[in-house]
Design an enzyme around this catalytic site. Structure first.
Site, PDB file in Angstrom:
ATOM      1  N   GLU A   1     -18.457  50.382   7.266  1.00  0.00           N
ATOM      2  CA  GLU A   1     -18.715  50.474   5.827  1.00  0.00           C
ATOM      3  C   GLU A   1     -17.428  50.693   5.044  1.00  0.00           C
ATOM      4  O   GLU A   1     -17.265  50.194   3.936  1.00  0.00           O
ATOM      5  CB  GLU A   1     -19.702  51.610   5.532  1.00  0.00           C
ATOM      6  CG  GLU A   1     -21.102  51.373   6.068  1.00  0.00           C
ATOM      7  CD  GLU A   1     -21.803  50.228   5.367  1.00  0.00           C
ATOM      8  OE1 GLU A   1     -21.389  49.065   5.568  1.00  0.00           O
ATOM      9  OE2 GLU A   1     -22.764  50.477   4.627  1.00  0.00           O
TER      10      GLU A   1
ATOM     11  N   THR B   1     -20.117  45.668  -3.196  1.00  0.00           N
ATOM     12  CA  THR B   1     -20.305  47.111  -3.397  1.00  0.00           C
ATOM     13  C   THR B   1     -19.061  47.721  -4.019  1.00  0.00           C
ATOM     14  O   THR B   1     -19.155  48.566  -4.922  1.00  0.00           O
ATOM     15  CB  THR B   1     -20.621  47.787  -2.046  1.00  0.00           C
ATOM     16  OG1 THR B   1     -21.861  47.257  -1.569  1.00  0.00           O
ATOM     17  CG2 THR B   1     -20.757  49.289  -2.182  1.00  0.00           C
TER      18      THR B   1
END
Ligand code: HSE
Length: 297
Positions: free
Chosen positions: A127, A180
């Site tokens: 991530e 994101t």
């Protein structure tokens, strides 16, 4: 010495739990095959369905896998083949599915030396590569299933919550990509006390509703006064999607993760399908292309 795993899509935030709450979808996800091999390190053999980097250090599965290998008592390596069904930048945890799937599979092939919490820590490295921030609200539910609450990041403290049996998710993905990292940049870094009070009231309410299977309380708690007003501007037809989903019977509706997908939770499969039909009507009228999923949790 080979394993094939389902890597679930996930809905992060769930409106009131920015960066701390997430849930895993039962029927939307990628497939990944991981094999042990003598050659050290991680080799990404094949990625189908999406155009993603195959160099291990640029691929989230590779980076998460290398984080695991650094801690493992193992002299060999792994090869990974990924069949991506989740689109990158869709807001349903595409990078998390690959990161979590890789470390889950490797742990199985090594005889489960690591706890699930440790697997979350390895997957968070994927991530970090994908978004610049090692958030855990997609990888934790991908690894635990159901709902997860990240009570604390440092030290990492994850609470698993079994989903109430009748809860079903509807997710619509307009065919645009929002990174994101970009949708984090537009957020303010401070919040008012007034907004904080609303948000933690709702988060507490949602957790209580999940434990007591109080669907009305779950519905009342699915609000976001902090992130949604800012990010929803990037999502075509967001207000109409939300209005029509609620009218079709959804308990609540909001942005899935960092968007652009929009999710709704409903109390039955039949209602979730009606919500899907309502969302479809909104996008058909606006002429927006989309993917639509109805999934148990
Ligand atoms: N909590 C993260 C965010 C999830 O909203 O930026 C990203 O999928």
């Amino acid at each position: 010495d080979s394993i094939k795993v389902f890597c679930p899509a996930t809905i992060a935030n769930i409106s009131c739990g920015f960066d701390v709450l997430g849930l895993a979808l039962d029927t939307v996800g990628d497939l990944m095959t991981v094999k042990k091999q003598q050659e050290k390190g991680i080799e990404i053999l094949e990625v189908t369905g999406q155009d993603l980097p195959k160099e291990a250090h640029r691929n989230v599965a590779g980076v998460a896998g290398m984080a695991l290998l650094q801690q493992a008592d193992y002299n060999g390596g792994f090869s990974i083949s990924i069949d991506k069904k989740i689109k990158a930048g869709s807001g349903i945890g595409s990078s998390a599915a690959s990161s979590a799937g890789a470390v889950w599979a490797m742990n199985e092939l090594l005889g489960k030396p690591f706890t699930r919490r440790q697997l979350v820590e390895f997957a968070m490295e994927g991530e970090r590569l994908a978004s610049g921030v090692a958030h855990a609200d997609n990888v934790a539910p991908a690894l635990f299933g159901g709902f997860t609450l990240i009570r604390s990041y440092n030290p990492l403290d994850i609470i698993h919550i079994s989903p109430p049996g009748e809860l079903v998710a509807t997710v619509i993905h307009p065919q645009i990509e929002i990174k994101t990292s970009d949708s984090r940049k537009i957020l303010k870094t401070t919040i008012s006390l007034e907004d904080g009070i609303k948000q933690w009231g709702n988060l507490g309410g949602l957790i209580a509703g999940l434990y007591t299977q109080d669907y009305d309380l779950i519905g009342r708690s699915l609000e976001d006064h902090i992130v949604e007003p800012i990010r929803s501007i990037l999502i075509p037809g967001f207000d109409a999607l939300k209005k029509h989903s609620l009218e079709a019977g959804a308990l609540g509706c909001g942005i899935s993760g960092s968007g652009p997908s929009v999710y709704a939770l409903s109390r039955s499969l039949a209602t979730a399908k009606e919500v899907a039909a309502a969302m479809k009507t909104v996008y058909d009228k606006l002429g927006i292309a989309y993917d639509l999923h109805v999934s148990e949790i």
